[in-house]
Scaffold this active site. Structure first.
Site, PDB file in Angstrom:
ATOM      1  N   MET A  58       0.802  -1.216   0.000  1.00  0.00           N
ATOM      2  CA  MET A  58       0.000   0.000   0.000  1.00  0.00           C
ATOM      3  C   MET A  58       0.843   1.277   0.000  1.00  0.00           C
ATOM      4  SD  MET A  58      -3.307  -0.490   0.089  1.00  0.00           S
ATOM      5  CE  MET A  58      -4.420  -1.878   0.225  1.00  0.00           C
ATOM      6  N   ASP A 347      -4.856   1.596  -3.718  1.00  0.00           N
ATOM      7  CA  ASP A 347      -3.892   1.208  -2.690  1.00  0.00           C
ATOM      8  C   ASP A 347      -3.251   2.402  -2.000  1.00  0.00           C
ATOM      9  OD1 ASP A 347      -4.336  -1.514  -3.096  1.00  0.00           O
ATOM     10  OD2 ASP A 347      -3.138  -1.412  -4.912  1.00  0.00           O
ATOM     11  N   THR A 348      -3.591   2.560  -0.721  1.00  0.00           N
ATOM     12  CA  THR A 348      -3.227   3.737   0.053  1.00  0.00           C
ATOM     13  C   THR A 348      -3.336   3.377   1.533  1.00  0.00           C
ATOM     14  OG1 THR A 348      -4.210   5.177  -1.637  1.00  0.00           O
ATOM     15  CG2 THR A 348      -3.889   6.157   0.515  1.00  0.00           C
ATOM     16  N   ILE A 349      -2.604   4.083   2.385  1.00  0.00           N
ATOM     17  CA  ILE A 349      -2.877   3.995   3.823  1.00  0.00           C
ATOM     18  C   ILE A 349      -3.271   5.376   4.321  1.00  0.00           C
ATOM     19  CG2 ILE A 349      -1.301   2.057   4.180  1.00  0.00           C
ATOM     20  CD1 ILE A 349      -0.484   5.477   5.660  1.00  0.00           C
TER      21      ILE A 349
END
Length: 525
Positions: A58, A347-349
């Site tokens: 991510m 896709d990331t946090i």
């Protein structure tokens, strides 16, 4: 109050400090930093960098970030743009001459200069209290000792692991295989990088041996990146944009993020009686889907590097939303907005922290697609983002790829103010979904009176291009009604996005919520 007969999770309450994010180890590291006397910015940086080890598919130090933060005791929201630029020697014409229609996702040409580390170093020095050595220590420890792979991380790893190429496979696979749940993932090369940054600051990353490792790897893959590109990488203070939805003021990061899209979407929705609809019904989902198509079409045409975004005022003008709302047929789906070449993905946090003095931080940090470009630097294993795939190759477009320019980003941190007071840092992961996710979260809170955890838990749908993704949390009758209106309904294989938020109550109690679609949690003390 939730029904305790049914599966679910409670919000977390505390008074001294709180973190909500997508992995428990990162939440714990952030709270530990608060307990040691660090402020919310210290804690957010420590947790975010550790998330690059806990969720390497991510995010990571080869990526970008955006930050909103409210200083202790104030109502002001400040913004920092930690997104990187294309290499100076690259432009769209070169790729068009090669016959490309879009920026290839897994190529060195998709790699913009990672700027999150510069942002973290700047914020640590200018806002934080403890210093980089303390903030990077948890990530260094876990990069060396290893992190047991969590269930959602393992699912994503298996889905996206095929992206990894060359030496990246050595750094991010275990004996050539995708890690399983509970397997220990180690990143000793990244530990070495972070130790250098802790001792020497941002220059350790952007010059010298570490930068040379990234540059050599990219050039070997056909990239045009230079030492000058890395040395010039700088974050930039910016001015937030905001808009009102009912009794909530939603504050967003300005372009090149897509926060303005969320504001336009809320402006469109304000022309409908959303509160009078079934919160989980087809009528609401249909109106939101149609508004999303229109708002995202505006995003695709107007948003770009802030130096090239010239129609932001028009995009946020009340008459623009009024005109777009009039195009919506309450009973029939319109064709999706014209597909664009800019890549969007999930896709990331996200991490949010509030400390005992009232400082709040909303930070989002990403390498774009799962495992980014799939390219990792040979020696240190720095996985490099493919955020340059967010550019278009269309000649003359505001978001056209050019050297030194930043692409349109999907990642956006959020803040909510009520009556001038900052009451909630929040964020919604999910790539293109994020703008709609912000609008739906705000609507859940104010139109339907949901508490923070319930607003996050509620089932999601998303008009994504030509299809309407509808989570399994909705009934079959809802999907059928949407199909009857002309939507092409699918049940997505992966739950839509993720979210975290912290409500700052008037009595000083902090109420943290974290999405069950991820492995994480809210923790306080």
């Amino acid at each position: 109050m939730r029904d305790f007969h049914l599966p679910g999770r409670s919000a977390v309450f505390a008074t001294n400090g709180m973190c909500a994010t997508s992995h428990p180890l990162a939440a714990r590291a952030a709270v530990d930093i608060l307990a040691r006397g660090g402020n919310a910015m210290d804690a957010a940086i420590a947790g975010a960098v550790l998330l690059g080890i806990c969720e390497p598919q991510m995010t990571g130090i080869g990526g970008d970030c955006f930050v909103l933060y409210s200083p202790a005791g104030g109502e002001e929201v400040l913004a920092l743009n930690g997104s990187g630029r294309a290499p100076a020697a690259l432009d769209a014409a070169k790729l068009r001459d090669k016959g490309e229609k879009t920026v290839p996702l897994r190529s060195a040409d998709a790699v913009t200069i990672p700027t999150a580390i510069d942002a973290f170093c700047h914020l640590s020095e200018s806002v934080g209290k403890l210093g980089l050595d303390a903030l990077l220590a948890p990530a260094i420890h876990y990069a060396e000792a290893g992190v047991p792979v969590a269930p959602r991380v393992a699912f994503d790893w298996a889905t996206d692991g095929g992206t990894l190429q060359g030496r990246a496979r050595d750094h991010f696979l275990i004996n050539g295989k995708t890690p399983r749940v509970g397997d220990l993932f180690r990143a000793p090369g990244q530990a070495e990088v972070l130790r250098c940054v802790a001792a020497q600051g941002r220059d350790a990353f952007y010059t010298g041996e570490i930068a040379e490792d990234m540059i050599a790897t990219l050039q070997a893959a056909g990239g045009s990146h230079s030492a000058g590109d890395f040395a010039a990488a700088r974050c930039e203070a910016t001015t937030p944009v905001s808009g009102q939805y009912k009794d909530l003021e939603v504050v967003e990061h300005p372009p090149n993020g897509q926060g303005a899209t969320a504001l336009l979407l809320m402006n469109i929705l304000s022309h409908f009686d959303i509160a009078g609809m079934d919160p989980q019904g087809a009528e609401r989902l249909h109106i939101e889907a149609e508004a999303t198509k229109l708002a995202y079409d505006a995003r695709n045409r107007f948003l770009a590097d802030p130096d090239h975004t010239t129609r932001l005022g028009h995009m946020l003008a009340p008459e623009t939303a009024r005109g777009l709302a009039a195009l919506i047929d309450p009973k029939r789906a319109m064709a999706a907005a014209a597909p664009i070449s800019e890549a969007v993905h999930k896709d990331t946090i996200y991490i949010t922290v509030v400390d005992s003095d009232g400082m709040s931080v909303s930070l989002i940090y990403s390498i774009f697609h799962g495992f980014g470009s799939g390219i990792a630097s040979d020696k240190f294993g720095i996985l490099l983002q493919n955020r340059g795939a967010g550019f278009t190759l269309e000649e003359g477009h505001p978001n056209e790829l050019k050297g030194g320019k930043r692409p349109m980003h999907t990642i956006i941190p959020g803040m909510i103010r009520e009556n001038g007071r900052v009451t909630m840092p929040f964020g919604v992961m999910g790539g293109a979904y994020q703008s709609y996710g912000h609008a739906r979260f705000a609507s859940n809170l104010t139109d339907f009176g949901m508490d923070v955890q319930s607003a996050i838990d509620a089932p999601r749908a998303f008009a994504d291009g030509q299809v309407m993704k509808v989570e399994r949390g909705f009934g079959d009758e809802v999907r059928q009604s949407l199909s009857d209106m002309g939507h092409k309904v699918v049940i997505p294989d992966t739950a839509i996005g993720g979210a975290q938020a912290i409500r700052i109550r008037e009595d000083g109690v902090l109420e943290g919520a974290s999405d069950p679609r991820k492995d994480g949690c809210a923790l306080g003390y």
